[in-house]
Scaffold this motif. Structure first.
Motif, PDB file in Angstrom:
ATOM      1  N   HIS A  70     -67.089 -46.489 -74.496  1.00 56.26           N
ATOM      2  CA  HIS A  70     -68.311 -47.238 -74.225  1.00 56.26           C
ATOM      3  C   HIS A  70     -69.384 -46.474 -73.450  1.00 56.26           C
ATOM      4  CE1 HIS A  70     -65.692 -47.861 -70.810  1.00 56.26           C
ATOM      5  NE2 HIS A  70     -66.670 -48.412 -70.116  1.00 56.26           N
ATOM      6  N   HIS A  71     -69.096 -45.297 -72.956  1.00 48.28           N
ATOM      7  CA  HIS A  71     -70.114 -44.479 -72.280  1.00 48.28           C
ATOM      8  C   HIS A  71     -70.700 -43.421 -73.211  1.00 48.28           C
ATOM      9  CE1 HIS A  71     -69.372 -45.448 -67.810  1.00 48.28           C
ATOM     10  NE2 HIS A  71     -69.094 -46.491 -68.561  1.00 48.28           N
ATOM     11  N   SER A  72     -70.229 -43.364 -74.432  1.00 50.99           N
ATOM     12  CA  SER A  72     -70.746 -42.406 -75.408  1.00 50.99           C
ATOM     13  C   SER A  72     -72.121 -42.856 -75.876  1.00 50.99           C
ATOM     14  CB  SER A  72     -69.799 -42.325 -76.606  1.00 50.99           C
ATOM     15  OG  SER A  72     -70.375 -41.570 -77.640  1.00 50.99           O
ATOM     16  N   ASP A  73     -73.039 -41.890 -76.048  1.00 55.26           N
ATOM     17  CA  ASP A  73     -74.346 -42.269 -76.583  1.00 55.26           C
ATOM     18  C   ASP A  73     -74.396 -42.104 -78.104  1.00 55.26           C
ATOM     19  OD1 ASP A  73     -74.809 -39.564 -77.115  1.00 55.26           O
ATOM     20  OD2 ASP A  73     -76.223 -39.309 -75.476  1.00 55.26           O
ATOM     21  N   GLY A  74     -73.339 -41.548 -78.692  1.00 52.43           N
ATOM     22  CA  GLY A  74     -73.224 -41.465 -80.140  1.00 52.43           C
ATOM     23  C   GLY A  74     -74.178 -40.517 -80.835  1.00 52.43           C
ATOM     24  N   THR A  75     -74.819 -39.623 -80.086  1.00 59.31           N
ATOM     25  CA  THR A  75     -75.827 -38.764 -80.703  1.00 59.31           C
ATOM     26  C   THR A  75     -75.334 -37.370 -81.060  1.00 59.31           C
ATOM     27  OG1 THR A  75     -76.615 -38.015 -78.533  1.00 59.31           O
ATOM     28  CG2 THR A  75     -77.700 -39.950 -79.500  1.00 59.31           C
ATOM     29  N   ALA A  76     -74.270 -36.909 -80.448  1.00 59.75           N
ATOM     30  CA  ALA A  76     -73.818 -35.531 -80.682  1.00 59.75           C
ATOM     31  C   ALA A  76     -73.150 -35.400 -82.043  1.00 59.75           C
ATOM     32  CB  ALA A  76     -72.850 -35.095 -79.592  1.00 59.75           C
ATOM     33  N   LEU A  77     -73.558 -34.396 -82.790  1.00 60.80           N
ATOM     34  CA  LEU A  77     -72.893 -34.079 -84.056  1.00 60.80           C
ATOM     35  C   LEU A  77     -72.178 -32.739 -83.974  1.00 60.80           C
ATOM     36  CD1 LEU A  77     -75.557 -35.272 -86.641  1.00 60.80           C
ATOM     37  CD2 LEU A  77     -73.554 -36.485 -85.793  1.00 60.80           C
ATOM     38  N   VAL A  78     -72.668 -31.856 -83.113  1.00 63.43           N
ATOM     39  CA  VAL A  78     -72.062 -30.546 -82.885  1.00 63.43           C
ATOM     40  C   VAL A  78     -71.909 -30.383 -81.383  1.00 63.43           C
ATOM     41  CG1 VAL A  78     -72.349 -28.043 -83.140  1.00 63.43           C
ATOM     42  CG2 VAL A  78     -73.133 -29.586 -84.956  1.00 63.43           C
ATOM     43  N   ARG A  79     -70.790 -29.807 -80.966  1.00 64.47           N
ATOM     44  CA  ARG A  79     -70.541 -29.640 -79.529  1.00 64.47           C
ATOM     45  C   ARG A  79     -69.665 -28.429 -79.270  1.00 64.47           C
ATOM     46  NH1 ARG A  79     -65.579 -30.588 -77.782  1.00 64.47           N
ATOM     47  NH2 ARG A  79     -66.257 -31.172 -75.729  1.00 64.47           N
ATOM     48  N   ARG A  80     -69.598 -28.042 -78.021  1.00 68.83           N
ATOM     49  CA  ARG A  80     -68.681 -27.007 -77.543  1.00 68.83           C
ATOM     50  C   ARG A  80     -67.674 -27.682 -76.609  1.00 68.83           C
ATOM     51  NH1 ARG A  80     -71.453 -23.133 -79.433  1.00 68.83           N
ATOM     52  NH2 ARG A  80     -73.318 -22.119 -78.750  1.00 68.83           N
ATOM     53  N   ALA A  81     -66.408 -27.412 -76.831  1.00 65.95           N
ATOM     54  CA  ALA A  81     -65.367 -27.959 -75.959  1.00 65.95           C
ATOM     55  C   ALA A  81     -65.459 -27.284 -74.600  1.00 65.95           C
ATOM     56  CB  ALA A  81     -63.987 -27.729 -76.573  1.00 65.95           C
ATOM     57  N   ARG A  82     -65.010 -27.991 -73.569  1.00 68.53           N
ATOM     58  CA  ARG A  82     -65.010 -27.418 -72.215  1.00 68.53           C
ATOM     59  C   ARG A  82     -64.314 -26.061 -72.221  1.00 68.53           C
ATOM     60  NH1 ARG A  82     -62.565 -32.272 -68.568  1.00 68.53           N
ATOM     61  NH2 ARG A  82     -63.314 -33.894 -69.967  1.00 68.53           N
ATOM     62  N   GLY A  83     -65.014 -25.044 -71.737  1.00 72.32           N
ATOM     63  CA  GLY A  83     -64.431 -23.717 -71.602  1.00 72.32           C
ATOM     64  C   GLY A  83     -64.323 -22.924 -72.890  1.00 72.32           C
ATOM     65  N   PRO A  96     -65.572 -37.241 -76.938  1.00 71.40           N
ATOM     66  CA  PRO A  96     -65.771 -38.679 -76.834  1.00 71.40           C
ATOM     67  C   PRO A  96     -67.164 -39.114 -77.308  1.00 71.40           C
ATOM     68  CG  PRO A  96     -65.935 -37.672 -74.679  1.00 71.40           C
ATOM     69  CD  PRO A  96     -65.517 -36.592 -75.638  1.00 71.40           C
ATOM     70  N   ASN A  97     -68.084 -38.168 -77.428  1.00 71.05           N
ATOM     71  CA  ASN A  97     -69.445 -38.475 -77.859  1.00 71.05           C
ATOM     72  C   ASN A  97     -69.526 -38.282 -79.367  1.00 71.05           C
ATOM     73  OD1 ASN A  97     -72.121 -39.103 -77.884  1.00 71.05           O
ATOM     74  ND2 ASN A  97     -72.792 -37.210 -76.932  1.00 71.05           N
ATOM     75  N   ARG A  98     -69.444 -39.375 -80.123  1.00 70.92           N
ATOM     76  CA  ARG A  98     -69.368 -39.321 -81.581  1.00 70.92           C
ATOM     77  C   ARG A  98     -70.102 -40.519 -82.179  1.00 70.92           C
ATOM     78  NH1 ARG A  98     -64.804 -36.990 -81.791  1.00 70.92           N
ATOM     79  NH2 ARG A  98     -64.443 -37.293 -83.995  1.00 70.92           N
ATOM     80  N   PRO A  99     -70.430 -40.477 -83.472  1.00 69.96           N
ATOM     81  CA  PRO A  99     -71.190 -41.573 -84.080  1.00 69.96           C
ATOM     82  C   PRO A  99     -70.540 -42.951 -83.895  1.00 69.96           C
ATOM     83  CG  PRO A  99     -71.148 -39.708 -85.560  1.00 69.96           C
ATOM     84  CD  PRO A  99     -70.214 -39.372 -84.424  1.00 69.96           C
ATOM     85  N   ASN A 100     -69.260 -43.054 -84.113  1.00 70.15           N
ATOM     86  CA  ASN A 100     -68.504 -44.281 -83.819  1.00 70.15           C
ATOM     87  C   ASN A 100     -67.485 -43.896 -82.757  1.00 70.15           C
ATOM     88  OD1 ASN A 100     -69.581 -46.256 -85.673  1.00 70.15           O
ATOM     89  ND2 ASN A 100     -68.671 -45.015 -87.294  1.00 70.15           N
ATOM     90  N   PRO A 101     -67.768 -44.174 -81.506  1.00 69.51           N
ATOM     91  CA  PRO A 101     -66.940 -43.657 -80.420  1.00 69.51           C
ATOM     92  C   PRO A 101     -65.598 -44.373 -80.257  1.00 69.51           C
ATOM     93  CG  PRO A 101     -68.696 -44.994 -79.535  1.00 69.51           C
ATOM     94  CD  PRO A 101     -68.927 -44.916 -81.019  1.00 69.51           C
TER      95      PRO A 101
END
Length: 152
Positions: A70-83, A96-101
């Motif tokens: 429920h804190h995801s804004d759903g806008t990210a399509l590409v990301r880098r994992a931590r580290g 966790p930030n995905r179109p349908n979270p």
């Protein structure tokens, strides 16, 4: 739908939580990187109208918990994992930030007390809405040949 390949996606999908997570984490950044890295216990508080659905839940040692990030804004399509340096599309990640979270974790069931399940191995913030719970069935859910390129 005359064509079996045709699919209609409804923007009116409605999901109602069956309960909420009580984890002690108040912010996303406090959560472990993955559920397997969190041996701490959390509670799954199941709403009383669904309490009967917990009948014999203790027959399973592990559960799949599906929840709404429920804190995801759903806008990210590409990301880098931590580290990590390599970018991946969110469908190739556990972001966790995905179109349908929708989140999914395999957890160990420690105990049931009425409509509260105590589990370990959950990486959710306090108040995360629970969508569904299913038993982890080892013979069905274990994939011994599964691989992912970013892990040795």
């Amino acid at each position: 739908m005359n064509n079996p390949q045709e699919t209609t996606v409804s923007s009116g999908i409605i999901m109602n939580p069956i309960g909420f997570v009580r984890s002690g984490f108040s912010e996303t950044r406090e959560c472990p990187k993955s559920s397997r890295r969190n041996p701490a216990q959390s509670q799954l508080e199941i709403a009383s109208p669904y309490a009967d659905a917990l009948l014999n839940i203790t027959m399973a040692s592990h559960l799949w918990v599906m929840y709404w990030l429920h804190h995801s804004d759903g806008t990210a399509l590409v990301r880098r994992a931590r580290g990590e340096e390599a970018a991946r599309g969110v469908f190739a990640s556990r972001s966790p930030n995905r179109p349908n979270p929708i989140g999914l974790s395999s957890v160990e069931l420690i105990k049931r007390d009425g409509n509260v399940l105590t589990v370990s191995g959950l990486d959710c913030i306090d108040g995360t809405p629970i969508l569904d719970i299913k038993p982890y069935v080892p013979i069905e859910d274990h994939q011994p040949t599964a691989q992912i390129a970013w892990q040795p």
